[in-house]
Structures are given as structure tokens and as C-alpha cells.
Design a protein around this motif. Sequence first.
Motif, PDB file in Angstrom:
ATOM      1  N   GLU A 101      -5.852  13.883 -10.197  1.00  0.00           N
ATOM      2  CA  GLU A 101      -5.511  12.542 -10.666  1.00  0.00           C
ATOM      3  C   GLU A 101      -6.008  11.471  -9.699  1.00  0.00           C
ATOM      4  OE1 GLU A 101      -4.230  11.547 -13.617  1.00  0.00           O
ATOM      5  OE2 GLU A 101      -4.577  13.667 -14.115  1.00  0.00           O
ATOM      6  N   LEU A 102      -5.891  11.752  -8.392  1.00  0.00           N
ATOM      7  CA  LEU A 102      -6.375  10.798  -7.391  1.00  0.00           C
ATOM      8  C   LEU A 102      -7.882  10.602  -7.526  1.00  0.00           C
ATOM      9  CD1 LEU A 102      -4.363  11.972  -4.252  1.00  0.00           C
ATOM     10  CD2 LEU A 102      -3.991   9.892  -5.597  1.00  0.00           C
ATOM     11  N   LYS A 103      -8.579  11.679  -7.859  1.00  0.00           N
ATOM     12  CA  LYS A 103     -10.034  11.605  -8.000  1.00  0.00           C
ATOM     13  C   LYS A 103     -10.434  10.774  -9.212  1.00  0.00           C
ATOM     14  CE  LYS A 103     -14.076  14.501  -7.277  1.00  0.00           C
ATOM     15  NZ  LYS A 103     -14.878  14.186  -8.458  1.00  0.00           N
ATOM     16  N   LYS A 104      -9.541  10.647 -10.156  1.00  0.00           N
ATOM     17  CA  LYS A 104      -9.826   9.807 -11.323  1.00  0.00           C
ATOM     18  C   LYS A 104      -9.584   8.335 -11.026  1.00  0.00           C
ATOM     19  CE  LYS A 104      -8.462  13.398 -14.635  1.00  0.00           C
ATOM     20  NZ  LYS A 104      -7.441  13.799 -15.647  1.00  0.00           N
ATOM     21  N   SER A 105      -8.897   8.055  -9.915  1.00  0.00           N
ATOM     22  CA  SER A 105      -8.593   6.663  -9.589  1.00  0.00           C
ATOM     23  C   SER A 105      -9.525   6.151  -8.501  1.00  0.00           C
ATOM     24  CB  SER A 105      -7.120   6.518  -9.202  1.00  0.00           C
ATOM     25  OG  SER A 105      -6.763   7.456  -8.210  1.00  0.00           O
ATOM     26  N   PHE A 106      -9.137   6.263  -7.227  1.00  0.00           N
ATOM     27  CA  PHE A 106      -9.944   5.637  -6.177  1.00  0.00           C
ATOM     28  C   PHE A 106     -10.644   6.632  -5.255  1.00  0.00           C
ATOM     29  CE2 PHE A 106      -5.566   5.966  -4.754  1.00  0.00           C
ATOM     30  CZ  PHE A 106      -5.692   6.610  -3.538  1.00  0.00           C
ATOM     31  N   VAL A 107     -10.185   7.873  -5.183  1.00  0.00           N
ATOM     32  CA  VAL A 107     -10.850   8.862  -4.334  1.00  0.00           C
ATOM     33  C   VAL A 107     -12.128   9.319  -5.045  1.00  0.00           C
ATOM     34  CG1 VAL A 107     -10.704  11.146  -3.294  1.00  0.00           C
ATOM     35  CG2 VAL A 107      -8.707   9.653  -3.274  1.00  0.00           C
ATOM     36  N   LYS A 108     -13.267   9.106  -4.420  1.00  0.00           N
ATOM     37  CA  LYS A 108     -14.534   9.396  -5.084  1.00  0.00           C
ATOM     38  C   LYS A 108     -15.007  10.830  -4.849  1.00  0.00           C
ATOM     39  CE  LYS A 108     -15.961   4.568  -4.773  1.00  0.00           C
ATOM     40  NZ  LYS A 108     -16.918   3.596  -4.201  1.00  0.00           N
ATOM     41  N   ALA A 125       0.834  -1.202   0.000  1.00  0.00           N
ATOM     42  CA  ALA A 125       0.000   0.000   0.000  1.00  0.00           C
ATOM     43  C   ALA A 125       0.868   1.252   0.000  1.00  0.00           C
ATOM     44  CB  ALA A 125      -0.923  -0.004   1.213  1.00  0.00           C
ATOM     45  N   ALA A 126       1.960   1.215   0.782  1.00  0.00           N
ATOM     46  CA  ALA A 126       2.871   2.359   0.834  1.00  0.00           C
ATOM     47  C   ALA A 126       3.546   2.591  -0.506  1.00  0.00           C
ATOM     48  CB  ALA A 126       3.915   2.148   1.933  1.00  0.00           C
ATOM     49  N   GLU A 127       3.988   1.513  -1.134  1.00  0.00           N
ATOM     50  CA  GLU A 127       4.641   1.637  -2.441  1.00  0.00           C
ATOM     51  C   GLU A 127       3.680   2.216  -3.476  1.00  0.00           C
ATOM     52  OE1 GLU A 127       7.225  -1.053  -5.646  1.00  0.00           O
ATOM     53  OE2 GLU A 127       6.442  -1.958  -3.798  1.00  0.00           O
ATOM     54  N   ASP A 128       2.436   1.728  -3.479  1.00  0.00           N
ATOM     55  CA  ASP A 128       1.425   2.225  -4.420  1.00  0.00           C
ATOM     56  C   ASP A 128       1.117   3.693  -4.166  1.00  0.00           C
ATOM     57  OD1 ASP A 128       1.255  -0.242  -5.601  1.00  0.00           O
ATOM     58  OD2 ASP A 128      -0.583  -0.846  -4.560  1.00  0.00           O
ATOM     59  N   ALA A 129       1.008   4.065  -2.884  1.00  0.00           N
ATOM     60  CA  ALA A 129       0.662   5.449  -2.547  1.00  0.00           C
ATOM     61  C   ALA A 129       1.780   6.398  -2.960  1.00  0.00           C
ATOM     62  CB  ALA A 129       0.393   5.565  -1.045  1.00  0.00           C
ATOM     63  N   LEU A 130       3.019   6.015  -2.707  1.00  0.00           N
ATOM     64  CA  LEU A 130       4.146   6.861  -3.105  1.00  0.00           C
ATOM     65  C   LEU A 130       4.222   6.993  -4.625  1.00  0.00           C
ATOM     66  CD1 LEU A 130       6.767   5.643  -0.508  1.00  0.00           C
ATOM     67  CD2 LEU A 130       5.897   7.970  -0.716  1.00  0.00           C
ATOM     68  N   ARG A 131       3.947   5.900  -5.309  1.00  0.00           N
ATOM     69  CA  ARG A 131       3.931   5.968  -6.778  1.00  0.00           C
ATOM     70  C   ARG A 131       2.829   6.918  -7.249  1.00  0.00           C
ATOM     71  NH1 ARG A 131       2.567   1.115  -7.820  1.00  0.00           N
ATOM     72  NH2 ARG A 131       4.658   0.252  -7.597  1.00  0.00           N
ATOM     73  N   SER A 132       1.687   6.908  -6.568  1.00  0.00           N
ATOM     74  CA  SER A 132       0.562   7.769  -6.945  1.00  0.00           C
ATOM     75  C   SER A 132       0.902   9.250  -6.821  1.00  0.00           C
ATOM     76  CB  SER A 132      -0.660   7.455  -6.071  1.00  0.00           C
ATOM     77  OG  SER A 132      -1.144   6.157  -6.306  1.00  0.00           O
ATOM     78  N   VAL A 133       1.796   9.582  -5.880  1.00  0.00           N
ATOM     79  CA  VAL A 133       2.172  10.991  -5.704  1.00  0.00           C
ATOM     80  C   VAL A 133       3.481  11.331  -6.409  1.00  0.00           C
ATOM     81  CG1 VAL A 133       0.925  11.133  -3.508  1.00  0.00           C
ATOM     82  CG2 VAL A 133       3.375  10.596  -3.501  1.00  0.00           C
ATOM     83  N   GLY A 134       3.926  10.417  -7.264  1.00  0.00           N
ATOM     84  CA  GLY A 134       5.098  10.703  -8.082  1.00  0.00           C
ATOM     85  C   GLY A 134       6.427  10.456  -7.411  1.00  0.00           C
ATOM     86  N   LEU A 135       6.460   9.590  -6.407  1.00  0.00           N
ATOM     87  CA  LEU A 135       7.711   9.285  -5.709  1.00  0.00           C
ATOM     88  C   LEU A 135       8.020   7.797  -5.809  1.00  0.00           C
ATOM     89  CD1 LEU A 135       7.165  11.439  -2.481  1.00  0.00           C
ATOM     90  CD2 LEU A 135       8.588  12.021  -4.457  1.00  0.00           C
ATOM     91  N   GLY A 180       4.302  24.750  -7.234  1.00  0.00           N
ATOM     92  CA  GLY A 180       3.981  23.728  -6.241  1.00  0.00           C
ATOM     93  C   GLY A 180       2.486  23.597  -6.010  1.00  0.00           C
ATOM     94  N   LYS A 181       1.792  24.730  -6.001  1.00  0.00           N
ATOM     95  CA  LYS A 181       0.335  24.702  -5.821  1.00  0.00           C
ATOM     96  C   LYS A 181      -0.342  23.927  -6.935  1.00  0.00           C
ATOM     97  CE  LYS A 181      -0.051  29.024  -3.230  1.00  0.00           C
ATOM     98  NZ  LYS A 181      -0.622  30.391  -3.188  1.00  0.00           N
ATOM     99  N   ARG A 182       0.055  24.230  -8.181  1.00  0.00           N
ATOM    100  CA  ARG A 182      -0.577  23.555  -9.312  1.00  0.00           C
ATOM    101  C   ARG A 182      -0.243  22.061  -9.308  1.00  0.00           C
ATOM    102  NH1 ARG A 182      -3.585  24.592 -13.432  1.00  0.00           N
ATOM    103  NH2 ARG A 182      -3.763  26.737 -12.742  1.00  0.00           N
ATOM    104  N   GLU A 183       0.962  21.706  -8.907  1.00  0.00           N
ATOM    105  CA  GLU A 183       1.336  20.290  -8.854  1.00  0.00           C
ATOM    106  C   GLU A 183       0.467  19.526  -7.856  1.00  0.00           C
ATOM    107  OE1 GLU A 183       5.474  20.243  -7.952  1.00  0.00           O
ATOM    108  OE2 GLU A 183       6.109  20.492 -10.044  1.00  0.00           O
ATOM    109  N   ILE A 184       0.259  20.121  -6.677  1.00  0.00           N
ATOM    110  CA  ILE A 184      -0.539  19.451  -5.654  1.00  0.00           C
ATOM    111  C   ILE A 184      -1.980  19.307  -6.115  1.00  0.00           C
ATOM    112  CG2 ILE A 184      -1.508  19.680  -3.327  1.00  0.00           C
ATOM    113  CD1 ILE A 184       1.391  18.716  -3.372  1.00  0.00           C
TER     114      ILE A 184
END
Length: 283
Positions: A189-196, A122-132, A179-183
Amino acid sequence: MQIKAENLNYVYSPKTPFEKTALDNVSFTVNEGDTLGIVGATGSGKSTLTRHLNALIRIQSGKIFLGDVDLSAKRVDLKEVRKKVGMLFQFPEYQLFADTVKKDVEFGPKNFGFGDKEAACAAEDALRSVGLDIKEIGDKSPFELSGGQMRRVAIAGVIASKPEVLVLDEPTAGLDPVGKREILSLVSELKKSFVKTVIIVSHNMDEIAEYCNRVIVLDNGKLIADTTPDELFNRSDVVDNTELDYPHTVKIKRMLSEFGFEIDSPALNVEALVSGILGRLKS
């Protein structure tokens, strides 16, 4: 999952000289799929309201339903609630505490009952989701990272358990424009995946205008508007009387209107403003 607040009230230090009403008979509904902005002056009740949504503050009177879960009930499965509703506080990098990035991001999943292997995935997936990349920074101290990376790690820690609802309290505070636009792009992008559903508390009206489909306005604990960004920024009676501001694009649209250059577009973001100007020139 729908969120519904009914006649919500909250008073700090009741029956003392320091009594302060933070929420006064607040009712609203957040439908699954909404990106809801919560705005208002400092002290209007925004943070108190959002902390009710995952039971960090327990209900004094009124009700909140998360789907079919009544948060006003005497017995509530708080772990399940907080797994479904992820909360990111202002300056979330201050929430980091572990000696490695990997341990920090794994903390949430393990707290919600994930096994070691499951939490690591889960940690690996989450970090990948935020570009790390966990291979590059997983064993580093989070405090060795740049400010932007630290904020991404903090976000990863919140989303590692894949919440259905993400609540963000001033998510871009202290960041430069890039930085604001990146966040905010990351949140999209998260909303397109699992965050509803996303709920954003912000003083930045450009962010509210561009990213939210609905917005509620609080004033001294009262909900005084529940509307769309387009409708809100056409209501000077609300904006001008609650210490809010207008998005820069709306200000430009108004300035052009004063010179007789009318634009039909709501102009809630740069792209819409440019499109409106080009359309007006062509006509």
C-alpha cells in the motif's frame, strides 16, 4: 530515483587476522518502481550491502549513485540521503526509544529539519498510513503496545519523512503468518502512495516470489544472479548451491509435475498456483 552500484567492495577488519570480505565487486541497478529482493545465505553480504544504500556504511571502493548523488564523494549530504532512503532493520520495534508513540514517530522528521507543527502532522499521517490512530495511542508508551502495533509504529517512524526508497531487512521476522501478510500488504500500500522503490532482504522465498519483480542473489560477497523470481526458481544451480529454498507453491508445482500434471503458470503465489491448476483441469 535510480540506484546504481558499480564494483562495490567492502572488507571488515582489513589487514588483520580477522579480515573478512563482505562485498566483492558487486554491481547492479535498481530502477525506480522496482520491488527488489536481496537473498543469500547468512553471511553472504546482504546487510552490509543495504547499509551502504543510506550511507550507514561508507564506501571503501567502488561507487553507489542515488539518482545523481555519488555516495563515494568526499562530501555527501547524509541527512538528505537518509531522508530519501528509509531503512527498517530486523525487529524494528527494538529501535523504539521515546516515552510516547508521538515523540518516537516525530523524531525522524525533526531530525531532518521539520518544524514542530510539520513534524506532528507528518507523525499523524504516518501512523494513519500504518493503520494506527494517533488520538488513541499517541500519548502511550510504545512499549505498552502489542508486538504488531510496535512494529507498525517503528515503520511509521521510518516513513514519516516520506522516503522515496524503503529498505526492509527481514521485515516479517518473528511474526505469525497473519502478521507477516499484514506487514507485506502494508508495504504494498505504501508503494502505491509515496514510496517509489522497495528493497527487501529476506530468507522467506514465498515473500520474495510474491512481492518482488526482481531479485539479486549474493554468495560470499559476490553477486551471482540478477534476475526475476520466476527465472531464479527455475535455476536449481543457483538455488540448491546457495542454501536458498523454493517457495511452497513452486514445490507443489514440481511435485505435481512428477506425477505428470504440468502447470504452465510460474505459480509464484497461491492465486497463480490455483489458477494454473484450474486451467490445466479445464484443458
